[in-house]
Design a protein around this motif. Structure first.
Motif, PDB file in Angstrom:
ATOM      1  N   VAL A  13      -5.680   3.171 -17.883  1.00 29.64           N
ATOM      2  CA  VAL A  13      -4.780   3.167 -16.723  1.00 29.64           C
ATOM      3  C   VAL A  13      -4.941   4.472 -15.934  1.00 29.64           C
ATOM      4  O   VAL A  13      -5.037   4.481 -14.705  1.00 29.64           O
ATOM      5  CB  VAL A  13      -3.306   3.000 -17.177  1.00 29.64           C
ATOM      6  N   LEU A  14      -5.016   5.592 -16.670  1.00 32.00           N
ATOM      7  CA  LEU A  14      -5.141   6.900 -16.018  1.00 32.00           C
ATOM      8  C   LEU A  14      -6.531   7.097 -15.421  1.00 32.00           C
ATOM      9  O   LEU A  14      -6.676   7.746 -14.381  1.00 32.00           O
ATOM     10  CB  LEU A  14      -4.818   8.009 -17.019  1.00 32.00           C
ATOM     11  N   ARG A  17      -6.563   5.592 -12.125  1.00 28.68           N
ATOM     12  CA  ARG A  17      -5.892   6.480 -11.170  1.00 28.68           C
ATOM     13  C   ARG A  17      -6.867   7.554 -10.689  1.00 28.68           C
ATOM     14  O   ARG A  17      -6.981   7.822  -9.493  1.00 28.68           O
ATOM     15  CB  ARG A  17      -4.671   7.102 -11.841  1.00 28.68           C
ATOM     16  N   THR A  20      -9.456   6.046  -8.344  1.00 25.23           N
ATOM     17  CA  THR A  20      -8.863   5.771  -7.034  1.00 25.23           C
ATOM     18  C   THR A  20      -8.825   7.049  -6.200  1.00 25.23           C
ATOM     19  O   THR A  20      -9.174   7.055  -5.024  1.00 25.23           O
ATOM     20  CB  THR A  20      -7.421   5.230  -7.193  1.00 25.23           C
ATOM     21  N   ARG A  21      -8.432   8.128  -6.851  1.00 23.79           N
ATOM     22  CA  ARG A  21      -8.397   9.425  -6.152  1.00 23.79           C
ATOM     23  C   ARG A  21      -9.774   9.804  -5.637  1.00 23.79           C
ATOM     24  O   ARG A  21      -9.920  10.238  -4.491  1.00 23.79           O
ATOM     25  CB  ARG A  21      -7.904  10.529  -7.095  1.00 23.79           C
ATOM     26  N   ARG A  24     -10.868   8.142  -2.649  1.00 26.38           N
ATOM     27  CA  ARG A  24     -10.127   8.499  -1.438  1.00 26.38           C
ATOM     28  C   ARG A  24     -10.463   9.894  -0.925  1.00 26.38           C
ATOM     29  O   ARG A  24      -9.946  10.309   0.101  1.00 26.38           O
ATOM     30  CB  ARG A  24      -8.621   8.378  -1.699  1.00 26.38           C
ATOM     31  N   VAL A  25     -11.247  10.634  -1.678  1.00 25.00           N
ATOM     32  CA  VAL A  25     -11.708  11.932  -1.176  1.00 25.00           C
ATOM     33  C   VAL A  25     -13.220  11.847  -0.996  1.00 25.00           C
ATOM     34  O   VAL A  25     -13.972  12.151  -1.907  1.00 25.00           O
ATOM     35  CB  VAL A  25     -11.362  13.078  -2.149  1.00 25.00           C
ATOM     36  N   GLN A  87      -1.388  22.187 -12.064  1.00 25.94           N
ATOM     37  CA  GLN A  87      -0.796  22.971 -10.993  1.00 25.94           C
ATOM     38  C   GLN A  87       0.187  22.139 -10.169  1.00 25.94           C
ATOM     39  O   GLN A  87       1.252  22.609  -9.780  1.00 25.94           O
ATOM     40  CB  GLN A  87      -1.888  23.525 -10.080  1.00 25.94           C
ATOM     41  N   LYS A  88      -0.156  20.889  -9.918  1.00 25.40           N
ATOM     42  CA  LYS A  88       0.700  20.031  -9.098  1.00 25.40           C
ATOM     43  C   LYS A  88       1.936  19.558  -9.859  1.00 25.40           C
ATOM     44  O   LYS A  88       2.772  18.855  -9.293  1.00 25.40           O
ATOM     45  CB  LYS A  88      -0.105  18.820  -8.622  1.00 25.40           C
ATOM     46  N   ILE A  90       1.891  17.373 -12.179  1.00 26.70           N
ATOM     47  CA  ILE A  90       1.701  15.987 -12.610  1.00 26.70           C
ATOM     48  C   ILE A  90       1.563  15.903 -14.130  1.00 26.70           C
ATOM     49  O   ILE A  90       2.034  14.954 -14.757  1.00 26.70           O
ATOM     50  CB  ILE A  90       0.483  15.372 -11.875  1.00 26.70           C
TER      51      ILE A  90
END
Lengths: 267, 335
Positions: A13-14, A17, A20-21, A24-25, A87-88, A90
């Motif tokens: 699942v991760l 994710r 997908t990231r 998108r970059v 850092q974020k 998450i």
């Protein structure tokens, strides 16, 4: 479901994710596509014009070196991805969820494996364009790619430790390069280590990168049997040595990375 | 009998150079809202991280929903929802994807995670932005989404670390409303804040932490009573009279009068309201000090904070946005 199954399921699942990231970059995508192309072309045409290796053409010798170098460099993404998530904040969120500490790291390393597959496809295509060929059976060639990916996967866990240990994501690349530059260059990737000064030659002979490079060259039929790779055990038994290195890296660094992860909090 | 949702006893957490928690005690009753109030660096975030199993205390005992956080962190994670100090959301994912991911990781299954994500987007008024990436969200929307993320599993104990820090006034209002609704639904909530108004508005009880220790604990009214009676507050025409006014008013107070330069005010703690207002104004008048406003009021939480810790809340000291004018007007006490 078993604990391991659950951890891997959450990892998948991760990993989705993370992928997908990445999609998108576009910049991130491009760099993992363009770097291998550039390395192949630069080394093949620039160094290839000056460097001679005994027994085979330089292009034939070089390409596997570039493959290995690229997957080694890609492992930095594992570290920087984790550092950024810390850092974020998450990772704080993930750590407050009832999932195995292995899940986040499995997710990260799986998505980086996918990234490596993509890089290898691009490099193979570029290699074929500059005249590199696989001169072995389909089975051996497949084994060569599997070995390359296994090594890349194990190395991701090593660099995960770096990403989980540094204080800021910006530091990951520099810290990682202190590990991966010598790993890539004090090795048989670009030249034969026969002519290195004694100390560097011994390091090169026992460098895991050398064992993997030699093993993949053999599996791709990119070596000349009349010119053996040197007397050192890991080069004589490169496939076995590669597997041993991979097992050692996983056995040491999976728990190590996991224990770092358990202590990771946003800074 | 009330059961405790969070119990902390003698919790110590030291870092290399600082003692973040220094024998910290706390008890939060089930179904109540506890505001954990303290200045920056007081230990609020460390306490939250211990409760949320992110860090282990060096010593002491912590139970969340009756479960020991050190012995069984996994079980604690099943029953808590955490929203950290900065919105822990993935900027590259959409609002829906963020919540769906969390649902999957709570093992709600594909369908369950989808349904819960849609439900929460609706509840937090984010349905319209569900398909947009978080990058395009405003700070307030991110916060709301992060809050929604903490609620995916309908937690028994919700832990919010400074849920409105860094938000503008309007976003703060919206976040408060969202929290208010949660509270009405009966979950236990621990909320850390630097904003006195936030604690006053949302929390049933307030615990004040400073230097890693619990220094006060009670309802807002109890705390106000604890620091004593009332406050006489006068505003002067001329700032030059401030020191004089303090000296004139000192005999009628039962504490040191505090003057603030910016709004030319003097605040005097007084024991009882009766007659003091007239007496104070009369004395100032006799001293030739012109008064433009005078009142007797109950202490604000800011007064409480000042009395307990010896310093103002950071936000009040910085004249933080969104804090009631009454609480921000004291820039720097003139001593």
């Amino acid at each position: 479901m078993s604990a391991v199954g659950l951890a891997v399921g959450d990892g998948v699942v991760l990993a989705k994710r993370n992928l997908t990231r990445t999609l998108r970059v576009p910049d991130l995508m491009m760099s993992s596509l363009i770097m291998p192309i550039m390395s192949t072309l630069l080394f093949a045409y620039i160094f290839g014009s000056a460097i001679q290796v005994p027994g085979v053409s330089y292009t034939e010798f070089l390409l596997v070196g570039v493959f290995v170098q690229t997957v080694v460099f890609n492992s930095v993404i594992t570290g920087s991805g984790l550092a950024e998530d810390i850092q974020k904040g998450i990772v704080d969120r993930f750590r407050s969820l009832p999932i195995s500490p292995y899940s986040v790291l499995i997710g990260r390393t799986i998505s980086d494996l996918a990234n490596n597959v993509l890089s290898i496809v691009v490099m193979v295509a570029t290699g074929l364009l500059v005249g590199w060929r696989i001169d072995s059976s389909v089975g051996e060639a497949a084994a060569g790619f599997v070995l390359l990916l296994l090594f890349a996967y194990a190395l991701s866990w090593v660099l995960a430790v770096v990403g989980l240990s540094v204080r800021a994501p910006e530091v990951v690349t520099n810290a990682s390069f202190m590990i991966i530059m010598p790993l890539c260059f004090i090795a048989n990737t670009y030249v034969s280590p026969e002519g290195f000064p004694a100390v560097l030659r011994v390091i090169a002979e026992w460098n895991p990168v050398s064992a993997v490079t030699q093993a993949v060259r053999e599996l791709f039929g990119n070596t000349n049997p009349d010119f053996p790779p040197g007397a050192a055990w890991p080069l004589q038994n490169s496939i076995l040595a590669s597997f041993l290195w991979i097992v050692v890296m996983l056995v040491v660094f999976m728990p190590f990375a996991t224990s770092r992860y358990r202590k990771a909090v946003a800074r | 009998m009330m059961t405790a949702a969070i119990v902390a006893r003698e919790v110590v957490k030291k870092y290399a150079s600082v003692t973040a928690l220094d024998g910290f005690d706390l008890e939060v009753a089930e179904g109540t809202v506890m505001g954990l109030l303290g200045p920056n660096g007081a230990g609020k975030t460390t306490a939250v991280r211990v409760f949320a199993t992110l860090i282990q205390p060096d010593s002491g005992h912590v139970e969340v929903a009756g479960i020991d956080v050190v012995a069984n962190p996994r079980a604690v994670r099943e029953v808590i929802g955490l929203s950290g100090q900065y919105a822990a959301v993935d900027e590259l994912l959409t609002g829906y994807e963020n919540l769906e991911l969390i649902g999957r990781l709570y093992h709600l299954g594909k369908k369950g995670a989808k349904a819960r994500a849609e439900e929460l987007l609706e509840q937090f008024d984010l349905t319209e932005s569900a398909g947009r990436r978080l990058k395009e969200y405003s700070g307030g929307m991110r916060r709301r989404l992060d809050l929604a993320g903490a609620l995916v599993r309908k937690p028994k104990v919700l832990i919010l670390d400074e849920p409105t820090t860094g938000l503008d006034i309007r976003s703060r209002e919206a976040t408060w409303e969202a929290i208010g609704e949660l509270v009405a639904s009966g979950s236990t909530l621990l909320l850390t804040t630097q904003y006195l108004e936030e604690a006053d508005r949302l929390a049933h009880r307030i615990a004040v932490i400073d230097h890693g220790k619990l220094i006060a604990n009670g309802t807002a009214d109890e705390l106000k009573d604890q620091v004593g009676g009332h406050r006489l507050e006068v505003a002067l025409r001329d700032a030059a009279d401030l020191d004089h006014a303090r000296a004139v008013l000192a005999p009628i107070g039962h504490g040191e009068p505090v003057a603030t330069q910016e709004d030319r005010r003097v605040v005097v703690p007084i024991a009882a309201a009766g007659g003091v207002l007239v007496e104070g104004v009369r004395r100032l008048d006799m001293a030739g000090i012109e008064v433009i406003d005078a009142s007797v009021r109950r202490p604000t939480l800011d007064d409480v904070f000042l009395a307990l810790t010896g310093h103002r809340t950071d936000k009040a000291a910085q004249n933080g946005e969104g804090v009631k004018a009454e609480e921000t007007k004291n820039e720097e006490p003139v001593r």
